[in-house]
Structures are given as structure tokens and as C-alpha cells.
Design a protein around this motif. Structure first.
Motif, PDB file in Angstrom:
ATOM      1  N   HIS A  94      14.232  -8.702 -24.104  1.00 24.48           N
ATOM      2  CA  HIS A  94      13.712 -10.174 -24.168  1.00 24.48           C
ATOM      3  C   HIS A  94      13.685 -10.859 -22.854  1.00 24.48           C
ATOM      4  N   ILE A  95      12.983  -9.831 -22.060  1.00 20.46           N
ATOM      5  CA  ILE A  95      11.833 -10.523 -20.380  1.00 20.46           C
ATOM      6  C   ILE A  95      11.079 -10.693 -20.965  1.00 20.46           C
ATOM      7  N   PRO A  96      10.919 -11.594 -19.981  1.00 13.22           N
ATOM      8  CA  PRO A  96       8.726 -12.110 -19.963  1.00 13.22           C
ATOM      9  C   PRO A  96       8.250 -10.603 -18.921  1.00 13.22           C
ATOM     10  N   LEU A  97       6.805 -10.679 -19.403  1.00 16.32           N
ATOM     11  CA  LEU A  97       6.568  -9.499 -18.919  1.00 16.32           C
ATOM     12  C   LEU A  97       5.559  -9.627 -17.732  1.00 16.32           C
ATOM     13  N   HIS A  98       5.759  -8.677 -16.975  1.00 16.31           N
ATOM     14  CA  HIS A  98       5.290  -8.107 -15.197  1.00 16.31           C
ATOM     15  C   HIS A  98       4.931  -7.343 -15.277  1.00 16.31           C
ATOM     16  N   LYS A  99       3.715  -7.054 -14.605  1.00 17.43           N
ATOM     17  CA  LYS A  99       3.318  -6.722 -14.008  1.00 17.43           C
ATOM     18  C   LYS A  99       3.640  -5.488 -12.765  1.00 17.43           C
ATOM     19  N   ILE A 100       3.729  -4.702 -12.423  1.00 15.07           N
ATOM     20  CA  ILE A 100       4.165  -3.908 -11.483  1.00 15.07           C
ATOM     21  C   ILE A 100       2.854  -4.355 -10.835  1.00 15.07           C
ATOM     22  N   ILE A 101       2.934  -3.810  -8.982  1.00 11.76           N
ATOM     23  CA  ILE A 101       2.112  -3.911  -7.797  1.00 11.76           C
ATOM     24  C   ILE A 101       2.219  -2.328  -7.567  1.00 11.76           C
ATOM     25  N   VAL A 102       0.983  -2.331  -7.413  1.00 10.97           N
ATOM     26  CA  VAL A 102       0.816  -1.023  -6.899  1.00 10.97           C
ATOM     27  C   VAL A 102       0.099  -1.399  -5.363  1.00 10.97           C
ATOM     28  N   THR A 103       0.843  -0.946  -4.079  1.00  9.74           N
ATOM     29  CA  THR A 103       0.751  -1.188  -3.108  1.00  9.74           C
ATOM     30  C   THR A 103       0.288   0.131  -2.031  1.00  9.74           C
ATOM     31  N   SER A 104      -0.079   1.289  -2.634  1.00 16.38           N
ATOM     32  CA  SER A 104      -0.809   1.922  -1.944  1.00 16.38           C
ATOM     33  C   SER A 104      -1.118   3.091  -2.620  1.00 16.38           C
ATOM     34  N   VAL A 105      -2.423   3.562  -2.380  1.00 18.58           N
ATOM     35  CA  VAL A 105      -3.028   5.030  -3.437  1.00 18.58           C
ATOM     36  C   VAL A 105      -3.178   5.757  -2.481  1.00 18.58           C
ATOM     37  N   LEU A 106      -5.301   6.024  -1.975  1.00 16.41           N
ATOM     38  CA  LEU A 106      -5.868   6.798  -2.029  1.00 16.41           C
ATOM     39  C   LEU A 106      -5.665   6.948   0.068  1.00 16.41           C
ATOM     40  N   ARG A 107      -5.130   7.661   0.521  1.00 19.27           N
ATOM     41  CA  ARG A 107      -5.657   7.736   2.421  1.00 19.27           C
ATOM     42  C   ARG A 107      -6.169   8.694   3.052  1.00 19.27           C
ATOM     43  N   THR A 108      -7.055   8.200   3.797  1.00 19.86           N
ATOM     44  CA  THR A 108      -8.256   9.246   4.600  1.00 19.86           C
ATOM     45  C   THR A 108      -7.189  10.102   5.734  1.00 19.86           C
ATOM     46  N   LYS A 109      -7.454  10.458   6.208  1.00 24.20           N
ATOM     47  CA  LYS A 109      -6.892  11.290   7.158  1.00 24.20           C
ATOM     48  C   LYS A 109      -7.166  10.099   8.671  1.00 24.20           C
ATOM     49  N   ALA A 110      -7.843   8.933   8.751  1.00 22.64           N
ATOM     50  CA  ALA A 110      -8.315   8.355   9.327  1.00 22.64           C
ATOM     51  C   ALA A 110      -6.734   7.062   9.213  1.00 22.64           C
ATOM     52  N   ASP A 111      -6.858   7.134   7.893  1.00 22.80           N
ATOM     53  CA  ASP A 111      -6.073   5.974   7.299  1.00 22.80           C
ATOM     54  C   ASP A 111      -4.276   6.139   8.000  1.00 22.80           C
ATOM     55  N   VAL A 112      -4.327   7.478   8.042  1.00 20.96           N
ATOM     56  CA  VAL A 112      -3.447   8.420   8.184  1.00 20.96           C
ATOM     57  C   VAL A 112      -2.943   7.666  10.248  1.00 20.96           C
ATOM     58  N   ALA A 113      -3.809   8.333  10.274  1.00 23.84           N
ATOM     59  CA  ALA A 113      -3.631   8.752  11.934  1.00 23.84           C
ATOM     60  C   ALA A 113      -3.445   6.207  12.390  1.00 23.84           C
ATOM     61  N   LYS A 114      -4.345   5.819  11.807  1.00 21.74           N
ATOM     62  CA  LYS A 114      -4.473   4.370  11.578  1.00 21.74           C
ATOM     63  C   LYS A 114      -3.070   3.177  11.172  1.00 21.74           C
ATOM     64  N   LEU A 115      -2.181   4.078  10.773  1.00 20.79           N
ATOM     65  CA  LEU A 115      -0.544   3.880   9.901  1.00 20.79           C
ATOM     66  C   LEU A 115       0.244   4.255  10.513  1.00 20.79           C
ATOM     67  N   GLN A 116       0.077   5.580  11.405  1.00 23.77           N
ATOM     68  CA  GLN A 116       0.898   6.030  11.862  1.00 23.77           C
ATOM     69  C   GLN A 116       1.494   4.869  13.454  1.00 23.77           C
ATOM     70  N   LYS A 117       0.196   4.813  13.935  1.00 23.63           N
ATOM     71  CA  LYS A 117       1.416   3.515  15.500  1.00 23.63           C
ATOM     72  C   LYS A 117       2.074   2.441  14.634  1.00 23.63           C
ATOM     73  N   LYS A 118       1.308   1.762  13.499  1.00 27.37           N
ATOM     74  CA  LYS A 118       2.610   0.763  13.110  1.00 27.37           C
ATOM     75  C   LYS A 118       3.539   0.956  12.255  1.00 27.37           C
ATOM     76  N   ASN A 119       3.606   2.611  12.007  1.00 25.01           N
ATOM     77  CA  ASN A 119       4.739   2.503  10.826  1.00 25.01           C
ATOM     78  C   ASN A 119       4.789   4.273  11.094  1.00 25.01           C
ATOM     79  N   ALA A 120       6.426   4.090  11.842  1.00 29.59           N
ATOM     80  CA  ALA A 120       7.630   5.408  11.706  1.00 29.59           C
ATOM     81  C   ALA A 120       7.430   6.568  10.279  1.00 29.59           C
ATOM     82  N   ASN A 121       7.640   5.791   9.397  1.00 29.74           N
ATOM     83  CA  ASN A 121       7.500   6.975   7.911  1.00 29.74           C
ATOM     84  C   ASN A 121       6.447   7.224   7.487  1.00 29.74           C
TER      85      ASN A 121
END
Length: 266
Positions: free
Chosen positions: A168-195
Motif C-alpha cells: 500500500h505504497i504509492p508507485l515509484h519507478k527505479i532509476i537506472v544511473t549507468s549502463v553500457l560503458r566503452t573503454k573510452a568511458d571507463v578511462a574518462k571515469l577513472q580520472k574522477k572515480n576511484a571505484n
């Protein structure tokens, strides 16, 4: 005995008149018993269908919202409490090395960049916002998954809806924050995200991240549903995620710093 033409006509009209007289005296004799039974069967089926539809019809809640309730075989409304799971990090412990094995088994070969990704679209499906989930603005990934992972994501969103309804809780959608990454995406992300890992499961199109501290409220234009705490929605979604993992549908890592569940299809 040979009957003349005149005699035949007389006998015919006499028989017809006799049958007409019988029908006038006993009108029920002309009723088709089978037709009557069929009509009764049709009425019974109609009544059953009507009762079934009525049982599933929306009912008003205390706050005025209309919501369809699940009912058991006896017609009693099904209601469920929120139990959540015992320790998110304990319940969702699947590290990258474990998920990577599943990603390599079910996914595509890692792509270099967006141009290279376009050559693999025959093996991927587009993931867009739909009734069951909302795709966030993607800065370091592209909205594509292998079909197996896309079905998993759809099922998680749908099961989350079901859980909200029975609680009995009002409906909410889940939020997808990340999907397919290219090697270029990963290299870029590593500069700002240690994980961010160089051998990320996101490279294979088998993995997606679902936020646990943000949700999209489902409401009609101009409508204002009652507010629900994100913690409450998180506890409900945790139950759904655990069930999917226990059914051997996926591997899940609870990301403390990133505010998401890191999910890879199995």
C-alpha cells in the motif's frame, strides 16, 4: 396402396393443421432444451467473469487514491509488511571479479568508443525510460544492454511495482544511473572515480546500476501523491533485489559510496 396427387395434398394440409393445433395448445413443446441449457451456461460464464473483474477492480484508499489490490483465492485482499534485508553489504556481496565471469559469459566484447559500439547494435537492445523504470541522464555510459540483461531490468522494475502495491505504497519507478560503458568511458571515469575499474562489467552490456537513494514518483499531470521516504522505498527494493539474486537471476554488489546497486545478469 397408391395415393393420388389430390389425396397427398389433403393428407399434407391435414397433418400441418394438426401440428399447428398441438403447438397452440402446448407452446412449450417447441422450446429447444439444448438452447435453454446453453443460455444458462452463457449466463453462468458471464456472472463468473463479472465477479472476477469486480474482484480486481480498483478500490479507494484512505488518502483518496485508487489502487488495485491483489487478492488470494478466497477473495481476501493481500497485504504485506516491509521486512527489508539483513545488512545490505552482507546480502549483496558480489564483487567485481565474481560479476566479471558472468559478464564475459553473457556479454558482448568490450567496445572502444561510441563509434565502435554502433557496430555491435545487433547484439544489444536500447534501454529507454518506460513504465517500469526511469533512465537517468547518462554522462559516462550509453543506454544499451544485451537482451538477457534488459529482461532482468524490466522484471526488477515490475516486481518493485508489485511489492509497492501489496504494501500500500504509492508507485515509484527505479532509476537506472549507468549502463553500457566503452573503454573510452571507463578511462574518462577513472580520472574522477576511484571505484571505476579498467575491467568493468559495464563494458560487456550485461551490467547496470540502480539508485537506492532516488526514485521517480508515478503520478498524473497535476496530481500530487503522498510523499514516501526514500529509506522506505529502499527497503522495499532491497527485498526485490534479494529475491532476484536468490532466484539466480543476477549478481549484486551494494555500492556504499555510489548510492546504487551494481547488477550483472546471470
Amino acid at each position: 396402396m397408391k395415393i393420388s396427387k389430390r389425396q397427398f395434398i389433403l393428407y399434407f394440409f391435414a397433418t400441418t393443421a394438426f401440428l399447428a393445433l398441438i403447438r397452440l395448445i402446448f407452446p412449450s413443446i417447441a422450446t429447444n432444451g439444448h438452447a435453454t441449457e446453453a443460455k444458462k451456461d452463457d449466463e453462468t460464464i458471464t456472472d463468473k467473469s463479472t465477479r472476477k473483474i469486480a474482484a480486481a477492480a480498483p478500490v479507494p484508499l484512505e488518502n483518496g487514491d485508487m489502487q488495485t489490490l491483489f487478492k488470494d483465492k478466497n477473495g481476501k485482499a493481500v497485504s504485506s509488511r516491509i521486512y527489508s534485508v539483513p545488512g545490505f553489504e552482507v546480502s549483496f556481496p558480489d564483487q567485481n571479479d565474481v560479476q566479471l565471469l558472468a559478464a564475459q559469459k553473457w556479454g558482448v566484447k568490450p567496445v572502444a568508443d561510441s563509434a565502435d559500439a554502433s557496430r555491435h547494435l545487433s547484439s544489444l537492445v536500447y534501454i529507454g525510460s518506460n513504465p517500469y523504470f526511469y533512465v537517468d541522464r547518462l554522462r559516462d555510459s550509453s543506454p544499451f544492454l544485451v537482451p538477457r540483461a534488459a529482461v532482468l531490468l524490466q522484471d526488477i522494475g515490475r516486481n518493485f511495482y508489485d511489492s509497492l502495491v501489496v504494501k500500500h505504497i504509492p508507485l515509484h519507478k527505479i532509476i537506472v544511473t549507468s549502463v553500457l560503458r566503452t573503454k573510452a568511458d571507463v578511462a574518462k571515469l577513472q580520472k574522477k572515480n576511484a571505484n571505476a575499474k579498467q575491467n568493468s562489467c559495464h563494458l560487456f552490456g550485461t551490467t547496470f546500476d540502480v539508485a537506492y537513494n532516488r526514485y521517480k514518483t508515478v503520478e498524473a499531470p497535476g496530481e500530487h501523491r503522498r510523499e514516501v521516504r526514500n529509506d522506505t522505498l529502499k527497503w522495499v527494493l532491497a527485498e526485490v533485489m534479494r529475491d532476484m539474486r536468490e532466484r539466480n537471476r543476477c549478481l549484486i554488489k551494494y555500492e556504499v559510496n555510489q548510492g546504487c546497486w551494481h547488477v550483472t545478469v546471470k
